[in-house]
Write a protein that holds these residues in place. Structure first.
Motif, PDB file in Angstrom:
ATOM      1  N   PRO A  17       0.500  -1.075   0.000  1.00 44.43           N
ATOM      2  CA  PRO A  17      -0.180   0.108   0.031  1.00 44.43           C
ATOM      3  C   PRO A  17       0.469   1.166   0.045  1.00 44.43           C
ATOM      4  N   GLU A  18       2.411   1.484   0.572  1.00 44.09           N
ATOM      5  CA  GLU A  18       2.876   2.485   0.632  1.00 44.09           C
ATOM      6  C   GLU A  18       3.364   2.486  -0.823  1.00 44.09           C
ATOM      7  N   PHE A  19       2.867   1.767  -2.101  1.00 44.96           N
ATOM      8  CA  PHE A  19       3.405   2.413  -3.481  1.00 44.96           C
ATOM      9  C   PHE A  19       2.092   2.421  -3.954  1.00 44.96           C
ATOM     10  N   HIS A  20       1.988   3.322  -4.948  1.00 41.51           N
ATOM     11  CA  HIS A  20       0.710   4.082  -5.679  1.00 41.51           C
ATOM     12  C   HIS A  20       0.721   3.785  -6.881  1.00 41.51           C
ATOM     13  N   CYS A  21       0.362   2.763  -7.552  1.00 34.14           N
ATOM     14  CA  CYS A  21       0.042   2.247  -9.142  1.00 34.14           C
ATOM     15  C   CYS A  21       0.829   3.022 -10.183  1.00 34.14           C
ATOM     16  N   CYS A  22       0.036   4.433  -9.628  1.00 33.32           N
ATOM     17  CA  CYS A  22       0.342   6.193 -10.680  1.00 33.32           C
ATOM     18  C   CYS A  22       1.636   6.282 -10.663  1.00 33.32           C
ATOM     19  N   ASP A  23       2.449   6.022  -9.307  1.00 30.54           N
ATOM     20  CA  ASP A  23       3.354   5.983  -9.341  1.00 30.54           C
ATOM     21  C   ASP A  23       4.787   5.470 -10.671  1.00 30.54           C
ATOM     22  N   TYR A  24       4.577   5.061 -11.531  1.00 28.90           N
ATOM     23  CA  TYR A  24       4.422   3.852 -12.432  1.00 28.90           C
ATOM     24  C   TYR A  24       4.495   4.383 -13.731  1.00 28.90           C
ATOM     25  N   ASN A  25       3.676   5.482 -13.875  1.00 37.19           N
ATOM     26  CA  ASN A  25       3.380   5.303 -15.131  1.00 37.19           C
ATOM     27  C   ASN A  25       4.400   6.545 -16.021  1.00 37.19           C
ATOM     28  N   GLU A  26       5.373   7.629 -14.851  1.00 39.41           N
ATOM     29  CA  GLU A  26       6.604   8.416 -15.633  1.00 39.41           C
ATOM     30  C   GLU A  26       7.088   7.450 -15.496  1.00 39.41           C
TER      31      GLU A  26
ATOM     32  N   VAL B 108       5.685  -1.711 -27.963  1.00 38.87           N
ATOM     33  CA  VAL B 108       6.528  -0.267 -26.715  1.00 38.87           C
ATOM     34  C   VAL B 108       5.803   0.398 -27.509  1.00 38.87           C
ATOM     35  N   GLU B 109       5.259   0.637 -28.715  1.00 36.96           N
ATOM     36  CA  GLU B 109       4.346   2.194 -29.388  1.00 36.96           C
ATOM     37  C   GLU B 109       3.659   1.920 -28.925  1.00 36.96           C
ATOM     38  N   GLU B 110       2.098   1.073 -28.256  1.00 33.58           N
ATOM     39  CA  GLU B 110       1.668   0.921 -27.178  1.00 33.58           C
ATOM     40  C   GLU B 110       1.752   1.293 -26.065  1.00 33.58           C
ATOM     41  N   VAL B 111       2.558   0.558 -25.681  1.00 31.51           N
ATOM     42  CA  VAL B 111       2.594   1.067 -24.723  1.00 31.51           C
ATOM     43  C   VAL B 111       3.427   2.983 -24.430  1.00 31.51           C
ATOM     44  N   LYS B 112       3.863   3.141 -25.357  1.00 32.93           N
ATOM     45  CA  LYS B 112       4.227   4.720 -25.442  1.00 32.93           C
ATOM     46  C   LYS B 112       3.446   5.508 -25.895  1.00 32.93           C
ATOM     47  N   ALA B 113       2.635   4.774 -26.262  1.00 31.46           N
ATOM     48  CA  ALA B 113       1.161   5.512 -26.288  1.00 31.46           C
ATOM     49  C   ALA B 113       0.008   5.601 -25.505  1.00 31.46           C
ATOM     50  N   VAL B 114      -0.043   4.449 -24.602  1.00 25.17           N
ATOM     51  CA  VAL B 114      -0.299   4.850 -23.714  1.00 25.17           C
ATOM     52  C   VAL B 114      -0.584   5.735 -22.408  1.00 25.17           C
ATOM     53  N   ALA B 115       1.078   5.671 -22.473  1.00 23.65           N
ATOM     54  CA  ALA B 115       2.157   6.849 -21.413  1.00 23.65           C
ATOM     55  C   ALA B 115       1.627   8.318 -21.988  1.00 23.65           C
ATOM     56  N   GLN B 116       1.558   8.233 -22.805  1.00 26.26           N
ATOM     57  CA  GLN B 116       1.088   9.653 -23.455  1.00 26.26           C
ATOM     58  C   GLN B 116       0.291  10.021 -23.737  1.00 26.26           C
ATOM     59  N   GLU B 117      -0.906   9.922 -23.933  1.00 25.95           N
ATOM     60  CA  GLU B 117      -2.724  10.221 -23.829  1.00 25.95           C
ATOM     61  C   GLU B 117      -2.355  10.044 -21.875  1.00 25.95           C
ATOM     62  N   ASP B 118      -1.683   9.596 -20.991  1.00 27.51           N
ATOM     63  CA  ASP B 118      -1.938   9.458 -19.666  1.00 27.51           C
ATOM     64  C   ASP B 118      -1.393  11.014 -18.938  1.00 27.51           C
TER      65      ASP B 118
ATOM     66  N   LYS C 217      -0.593  13.388 -21.121  1.00 30.78           N
ATOM     67  CA  LYS C 217      -1.578  14.439 -22.131  1.00 30.78           C
ATOM     68  C   LYS C 217      -3.033  14.735 -20.632  1.00 30.78           C
ATOM     69  N   GLU C 218      -3.234  13.825 -20.057  1.00 28.96           N
ATOM     70  CA  GLU C 218      -5.267  14.090 -19.107  1.00 28.96           C
ATOM     71  C   GLU C 218      -4.111  14.751 -18.001  1.00 28.96           C
ATOM     72  N   ARG C 219      -3.095  14.318 -17.582  1.00 31.57           N
ATOM     73  CA  ARG C 219      -2.614  14.711 -16.695  1.00 31.57           C
ATOM     74  C   ARG C 219      -2.468  16.833 -16.207  1.00 31.57           C
TER      75      ARG C 219
END
Length: 86
Positions: free
Chosen positions: A37-46, A69-79, A81-83
């Protein structure tokens, strides 16, 4: 910040990237929060985004790995952009 260089075979790189992505909110899972619980899943996005930005797709021999890798990059970029719009 210190830089660390590691050398992995293509399969191991993708396996580690996949494992990290599966623990990240950006990729639809947050299992790590249930056990650590001390780790938050969103900490892994960056870190995932920073990693995939450094992978040269042409260095990958397997076209499925390139697509992943292209798919992972696209998801990360979208994340990110939303933030930025929040």
């Amino acid at each position: 910040m210190n830089k660390i260089t590691i050398t992995l075979v293509e399969y191991d790189l993708i396996a580690l990237l996949h494992a990290a992505a599966q623990q990240s909110c950006g990729y639809g899972s947050n299992a790590i929060e249930k056990t650590l619980p001390e780790f938050h899943c969103c900490d892994y996005n960056e870190p995932i985004y920073e990693l995939v930005k450094q992978i040269r797709l042409l260095d990958l021999e397997d076209t499925d790995y390139m697509a992943y890798v292209e798919e992972v990059k696209a998801v990360a970029q979208e994340d990110f952009k939303e933030r930025e719009t929040e």
